[in-house]
Design a protein around this motif. Structure first.
Motif, mmCIF file in Angstrom:
data_model
loop_
_atom_site.group_PDB
_atom_site.id
_atom_site.type_symbol
_atom_site.label_atom_id
_atom_site.label_comp_id
_atom_site.label_asym_id
_atom_site.label_seq_id
_atom_site.Cartn_x
_atom_site.Cartn_y
_atom_site.Cartn_z
ATOM 1 N N ASP A 1 -22.748 -20.960 -7.605
ATOM 2 C CA ASP A 1 -22.744 -20.089 -8.779
ATOM 3 C C ASP A 1 -24.068 -19.330 -8.747
ATOM 4 O O ASP A 1 -25.126 -19.912 -8.993
ATOM 5 N N VAL A 2 -24.002 -18.040 -8.394
ATOM 6 C CA VAL A 2 -25.208 -17.223 -8.232
ATOM 7 C C VAL A 2 -25.243 -16.163 -9.328
ATOM 8 O O VAL A 2 -24.270 -15.442 -9.539
ATOM 9 N N VAL A 3 -26.384 -16.076 -10.010
ATOM 10 C CA VAL A 3 -26.572 -15.111 -11.097
ATOM 11 C C VAL A 3 -27.627 -14.100 -10.667
ATOM 12 O O VAL A 3 -28.697 -14.478 -10.179
ATOM 13 N N MET A 4 -27.303 -12.813 -10.851
ATOM 14 C CA MET A 4 -28.247 -11.742 -10.575
ATOM 15 C C MET A 4 -28.806 -11.231 -11.897
ATOM 16 O O MET A 4 -28.039 -10.957 -12.825
ATOM 17 N N PHE A 5 -30.125 -11.117 -11.975
ATOM 18 C CA PHE A 5 -30.799 -10.566 -13.147
ATOM 19 C C PHE A 5 -31.329 -9.184 -12.794
ATOM 20 O O PHE A 5 -31.742 -8.944 -11.650
ATOM 21 N N ASP A 6 -31.332 -8.273 -13.771
ATOM 22 C CA ASP A 6 -31.901 -6.956 -13.511
ATOM 23 C C ASP A 6 -33.432 -7.047 -13.586
ATOM 24 O O ASP A 6 -33.999 -8.127 -13.774
ATOM 25 N N ASN A 7 -34.078 -5.925 -13.459
ATOM 26 C CA ASN A 7 -35.547 -5.900 -13.432
ATOM 27 C C ASN A 7 -36.176 -6.242 -14.777
ATOM 28 O O ASN A 7 -37.383 -6.487 -14.849
ATOM 29 N N ASP A 8 -35.377 -6.256 -15.839
ATOM 30 C CA ASP A 8 -35.869 -6.647 -17.164
ATOM 31 C C ASP A 8 -35.546 -8.100 -17.495
ATOM 32 O O ASP A 8 -35.773 -8.548 -18.619
ATOM 33 N N GLY A 9 -34.945 -8.819 -16.530
ATOM 34 C CA GLY A 9 -34.614 -10.217 -16.767
ATOM 35 C C GLY A 9 -33.294 -10.439 -17.477
ATOM 36 O O GLY A 9 -32.996 -11.547 -17.916
ATOM 37 N N ILE A 10 -32.482 -9.403 -17.584
ATOM 38 C CA ILE A 10 -31.173 -9.485 -18.236
ATOM 39 C C ILE A 10 -30.112 -9.794 -17.179
ATOM 40 O O ILE A 10 -30.138 -9.222 -16.084
ATOM 41 N N VAL A 11 -29.177 -10.671 -17.509
ATOM 42 C CA VAL A 11 -28.101 -11.001 -16.576
ATOM 43 C C VAL A 11 -27.312 -9.734 -16.254
ATOM 44 O O VAL A 11 -26.830 -9.044 -17.157
ATOM 45 N N ALA A 12 -27.205 -9.430 -14.970
ATOM 46 C CA ALA A 12 -26.496 -8.235 -14.529
ATOM 47 C C ALA A 12 -25.142 -8.571 -13.903
ATOM 48 O O ALA A 12 -24.192 -7.814 -14.022
ATOM 49 N N ARG A 13 -25.056 -9.711 -13.229
ATOM 50 C CA ARG A 13 -23.815 -10.087 -12.557
ATOM 51 C C ARG A 13 -23.858 -11.586 -12.262
ATOM 52 O O ARG A 13 -24.923 -12.172 -12.111
#
Length: 143
Positions: free
Chosen positions: A65-77
């Motif tokens: 289970d891999v979570v990608m965060f954007d540059n602001d630390g918000i979950v993106a995918r």
């Protein structure tokens, strides 16, 4: 009294050896997952994971289970990534695309959990503890 001291000394030495051996085994075996690189492709970011199964176990299923965060630390995918089959003592490359997300917009990846883990004996529940993560580029990959 001397016998008690000798018995106590032997217990301390053997207990210490057992603890050191257990620590050595847990450090020596495991599954290493390295985020090797992120590469832009049409409408997606392609991720390359180098996996090393340093155990003597063949894994038939090992889904992360891999979570990608954007540059602001918000979950993106969030993605389920299958890295099995993994042969014992084998290094492999797993490639997957993160659709509709540019590589430059990924600030960090998190190995959140292991969704499925199965060897020849069946399902296992200790797989998250087997994994260590690292990265080669500038995008952090954490557990």
């Amino acid at each position: 009294m001397l016998i008690r001291m000798l018995v106590a000394a032997v217990l301390v030495i053997t207990t210490g050896s057992a603890i050191a051996q257990a620590a050595s085994e847990s450090a020596g075996g495991g599954v290493e997952v390295e985020l090797n690189k992120l590469e832009p492709v049409d409408g997606a970011c392609r991720a390359y994971l180098v996996t090393q199964n340093l155990t003597d176990t063949r894994f038939d299923a090992f889904q992360l289970d891999v979570v990608m965060f954007d540059n602001d630390g918000i979950v993106a995918r969030r993605l389920a990534v299958q890295i099995a089959p993994m042969a014992p003592q084998k290094t492999s490359l797993k490639v997957f695309d993160i659709k509709n997300l540019a590589c430059g917009d990924i600030g960090q990846l998190l190995l959140n959990d292991v969704l499925e883990c199965r060897d020849s004996d069946g399902a296992r529940d200790d797989c998250l503890s087997l994994i260590s993560v690292s990265q080669r580029g500038n995008t952090p990959f954490i557990k």
